[in-house]
Design a protein around this motif. Structure first.
Motif, PDB file in Angstrom:
ATOM      1  N   ARG A   2      -8.718   6.654   9.947  1.00  0.00           N
ATOM      2  CA  ARG A   2      -8.699   7.521  11.117  1.00  0.00           C
ATOM      3  C   ARG A   2      -9.633   8.705  10.929  1.00  0.00           C
ATOM      4  NH1 ARG A   2      -4.068   8.499   8.252  1.00  0.00           N
ATOM      5  NH2 ARG A   2      -2.931   6.917   9.413  1.00  0.00           N
ATOM      6  N   THR A   3     -10.139   9.239  12.013  1.00  0.00           N
ATOM      7  CA  THR A   3     -10.992  10.417  11.946  1.00  0.00           C
ATOM      8  C   THR A   3     -10.130  11.644  11.693  1.00  0.00           C
ATOM      9  OG1 THR A   3     -12.538   9.430  13.488  1.00  0.00           O
ATOM     10  CG2 THR A   3     -12.673  11.824  13.183  1.00  0.00           C
ATOM     11  N   PRO A   4     -10.373  12.382  10.616  1.00  0.00           N
ATOM     12  CA  PRO A   4      -9.511  13.511  10.289  1.00  0.00           C
ATOM     13  C   PRO A   4      -9.860  14.755  11.075  1.00  0.00           C
ATOM     14  CG  PRO A   4     -11.212  13.324   8.657  1.00  0.00           C
ATOM     15  CD  PRO A   4     -11.417  12.172   9.626  1.00  0.00           C
ATOM     16  N   THR A   5      -8.887  15.626  11.182  1.00  0.00           N
ATOM     17  CA  THR A   5      -9.125  16.964  11.701  1.00  0.00           C
ATOM     18  C   THR A   5      -9.446  17.845  10.496  1.00  0.00           C
ATOM     19  OG1 THR A   5      -6.737  17.067  11.728  1.00  0.00           O
ATOM     20  CG2 THR A   5      -7.825  16.854  13.831  1.00  0.00           C
ATOM     21  N   PRO A   6      -9.703  19.131  10.672  1.00  0.00           N
ATOM     22  CA  PRO A   6     -10.191  19.961   9.568  1.00  0.00           C
ATOM     23  C   PRO A   6      -9.322  19.932   8.320  1.00  0.00           C
ATOM     24  CG  PRO A   6     -10.423  21.122  11.627  1.00  0.00           C
ATOM     25  CD  PRO A   6      -9.658  19.867  11.932  1.00  0.00           C
ATOM     26  N   GLU A 160      -7.596   8.589   1.288  1.00  0.00           N
ATOM     27  CA  GLU A 160      -8.678   9.547   1.458  1.00  0.00           C
ATOM     28  C   GLU A 160      -9.284   9.404   2.850  1.00  0.00           C
ATOM     29  OE1 GLU A 160     -11.434   8.712  -1.653  1.00  0.00           O
ATOM     30  OE2 GLU A 160     -10.274   9.798  -3.184  1.00  0.00           O
ATOM     31  N   VAL A 161      -9.849  10.484   3.365  1.00  0.00           N
ATOM     32  CA  VAL A 161     -10.537  10.477   4.649  1.00  0.00           C
ATOM     33  C   VAL A 161     -11.844  11.241   4.504  1.00  0.00           C
ATOM     34  CG1 VAL A 161      -8.450  10.286   6.057  1.00  0.00           C
ATOM     35  CG2 VAL A 161      -9.276  12.544   5.396  1.00  0.00           C
ATOM     36  N   GLU A 162     -12.803  10.936   5.357  1.00  0.00           N
ATOM     37  CA  GLU A 162     -14.078  11.634   5.362  1.00  0.00           C
ATOM     38  C   GLU A 162     -14.090  12.668   6.486  1.00  0.00           C
ATOM     39  OE1 GLU A 162     -16.562  11.160   3.105  1.00  0.00           O
ATOM     40  OE2 GLU A 162     -15.161   9.799   2.087  1.00  0.00           O
ATOM     41  N   HIS A 163     -14.603  13.843   6.183  1.00  0.00           N
ATOM     42  CA  HIS A 163     -14.694  14.914   7.180  1.00  0.00           C
ATOM     43  C   HIS A 163     -16.080  15.535   7.120  1.00  0.00           C
ATOM     44  CE1 HIS A 163     -13.828  18.396   9.621  1.00  0.00           C
ATOM     45  NE2 HIS A 163     -14.128  19.197   8.623  1.00  0.00           N
ATOM     46  N   VAL A 164     -16.711  15.694   8.274  1.00  0.00           N
ATOM     47  CA  VAL A 164     -18.021  16.331   8.362  1.00  0.00           C
ATOM     48  C   VAL A 164     -17.826  17.763   8.849  1.00  0.00           C
ATOM     49  CG1 VAL A 164     -20.312  16.260   9.380  1.00  0.00           C
ATOM     50  CG2 VAL A 164     -19.123  14.126   8.852  1.00  0.00           C
ATOM     51  N   THR A 165     -18.254  18.723   8.064  1.00  0.00           N
ATOM     52  CA  THR A 165     -18.104  20.131   8.408  1.00  0.00           C
ATOM     53  C   THR A 165     -19.102  20.522   9.501  1.00  0.00           C
ATOM     54  OG1 THR A 165     -19.742  20.969   6.845  1.00  0.00           O
ATOM     55  CG2 THR A 165     -17.524  20.545   5.989  1.00  0.00           C
ATOM     56  N   PRO A 166     -18.880  21.677  10.149  1.00  0.00           N
ATOM     57  CA  PRO A 166     -19.842  22.141  11.163  1.00  0.00           C
ATOM     58  C   PRO A 166     -21.258  22.287  10.625  1.00  0.00           C
ATOM     59  CG  PRO A 166     -17.802  23.361  11.342  1.00  0.00           C
ATOM     60  CD  PRO A 166     -17.686  22.531  10.097  1.00  0.00           C
ATOM     61  N   LEU A 171     -17.265  15.821   3.426  1.00  0.00           N
ATOM     62  CA  LEU A 171     -16.254  16.030   2.400  1.00  0.00           C
ATOM     63  C   LEU A 171     -15.309  14.843   2.357  1.00  0.00           C
ATOM     64  CD1 LEU A 171     -15.217  19.740   3.138  1.00  0.00           C
ATOM     65  CD2 LEU A 171     -16.882  18.936   1.455  1.00  0.00           C
ATOM     66  N   THR A 172     -14.936  14.453   1.147  1.00  0.00           N
ATOM     67  CA  THR A 172     -13.877  13.457   0.976  1.00  0.00           C
ATOM     68  C   THR A 172     -12.576  14.212   0.723  1.00  0.00           C
ATOM     69  OG1 THR A 172     -15.385  11.807   0.053  1.00  0.00           O
ATOM     70  CG2 THR A 172     -13.037  11.514  -0.388  1.00  0.00           C
ATOM     71  N   LEU A 173     -11.605  14.012   1.588  1.00  0.00           N
ATOM     72  CA  LEU A 173     -10.350  14.762   1.533  1.00  0.00           C
ATOM     73  C   LEU A 173      -9.187  13.851   1.173  1.00  0.00           C
ATOM     74  CD1 LEU A 173     -10.857  16.650   4.913  1.00  0.00           C
ATOM     75  CD2 LEU A 173     -11.543  17.421   2.635  1.00  0.00           C
ATOM     76  N   LEU A 174      -8.196  14.437   0.545  1.00  0.00           N
ATOM     77  CA  LEU A 174      -6.950  13.719   0.275  1.00  0.00           C
ATOM     78  C   LEU A 174      -6.056  13.824   1.504  1.00  0.00           C
ATOM     79  CD1 LEU A 174      -6.168  15.044  -3.327  1.00  0.00           C
ATOM     80  CD2 LEU A 174      -7.280  12.894  -2.705  1.00  0.00           C
ATOM     81  N   ARG A 175      -5.528  12.697   1.938  1.00  0.00           N
ATOM     82  CA  ARG A 175      -4.610  12.662   3.088  1.00  0.00           C
ATOM     83  C   ARG A 175      -3.181  12.629   2.556  1.00  0.00           C
ATOM     84  NH1 ARG A 175      -4.058  12.676   8.942  1.00  0.00           N
ATOM     85  NH2 ARG A 175      -2.174  11.495   9.388  1.00  0.00           N
ATOM     86  N   LEU A 176      -2.371  13.603   2.999  1.00  0.00           N
ATOM     87  CA  LEU A 176      -0.958  13.640   2.628  1.00  0.00           C
ATOM     88  C   LEU A 176      -0.103  13.504   3.871  1.00  0.00           C
ATOM     89  CD1 LEU A 176      -2.447  15.812   0.473  1.00  0.00           C
ATOM     90  CD2 LEU A 176      -0.097  15.872  -0.371  1.00  0.00           C
ATOM     91  N   GLU A 177       0.983  12.770   3.746  1.00  0.00           N
ATOM     92  CA  GLU A 177       1.927  12.606   4.844  1.00  0.00           C
ATOM     93  C   GLU A 177       3.353  12.766   4.316  1.00  0.00           C
ATOM     94  OE1 GLU A 177       1.208   8.856   6.752  1.00  0.00           O
ATOM     95  OE2 GLU A 177      -0.811   9.414   7.423  1.00  0.00           O
ATOM     96  N   GLY A 178       4.219  13.224   5.180  1.00  0.00           N
ATOM     97  CA  GLY A 178       5.633  13.350   4.852  1.00  0.00           C
ATOM     98  C   GLY A 178       6.462  12.808   5.994  1.00  0.00           C
TER      99      GLY A 178
END
Length: 204
Positions: A2-6, A160-166, A171-178
């Motif tokens: 999925r496309t991540p938010t910030p 992990e998810v990919e996020h493109v900054t402004p 950035l490769t980010l860790l996705r956490l869910e609860g």
């Protein structure tokens, strides 16, 4: 994926707004509160902004935040002794049905007091009150201590998810869910429920 938010920050229906906590009370913010939200976020993020890395908070303005809160974005503040000590942004992810949060910011003088954990627990309460599946966030790997903090609050790394900054930085980010625990209820059985009762007794 999925496309991540910030990315989640480094420091930092009816909802349970204004509910007291051990350190103060958490209130949901309104568009008019944009200056407070911006000020606390930028103060919390200042030490993590360098020439080579930025979360982008320095580019947020009162106007951009106000527009966000007038749309689908939401925010809350933890108030201690009459002053805002921490803030967080959040919204419902349509594709997952989870309450996604980011920009969890704790002012430097209030760190180490468990405020971030209190906000995460409050977000779980909001998700439960709004019949959502749970909460989620993204964490920059260089700040793995955040992932550990969230894991202590019943969240788990799911990928992990990919996020493109402004600025165009990927950035490769860790996705956490609860996830919220399943809802349980006690009901009185009727005559037509006899087969269900027999099956349950047989299995036990």
């Amino acid at each position: 994926m999925r496309t991540p938010t910030p990315a989640d920050p480094a420091p930092a229906a009816q909802t349970p707004a204004a509910e007291p906590t051990a350190a103060g009370r958490i209130i949901e913010l309104e568009p008019k509160d944009a200056p407070v939200l911006r000020s606390v976020m930028q103060e919390a993020f200042a030490e993590y902004t360098t020439d080579g890395f930025s979360y982008g908070t320095e580019h947020e303005t009162d106007e951009s935040i106000r527009a966000e809160l007038e749309g689908s974005g939401r925010a809350a503040a933890l108030v201690v002794d009459g002053a805002v000590a921490a803030v967080v942004k959040f919204h419902v992810e349509p594709e997952t049905g989870l309450l996604y949060f980011w920009r969890l910011s704790v002012r430097p003088q209030h760190r180490g007091k468990g405020l971030a954990t209190q906000i995460v627990r409050w977000l779980f309460d909001v998700a439960a009150a709004e019949a959502l599946g749970g909460i989620a966030c993204n964490v920059v790997p260089r700040h793995a201590q955040l992932a550990r903090l969230y894991e202590h609050s019943s969240m788990h790394i799911v990928g992990e998810v990919e996020h493109v900054t402004p600025r165009g930085q990927t950035l490769t980010l860790l996705r956490l869910e609860g996830a919220l625990p399943p809802t349980r209820a006690i009901i009185e059985l009727r005559e037509q429920d006899a087969p269900l009762l027999r099956a349950a007794l047989h299995e036990s």
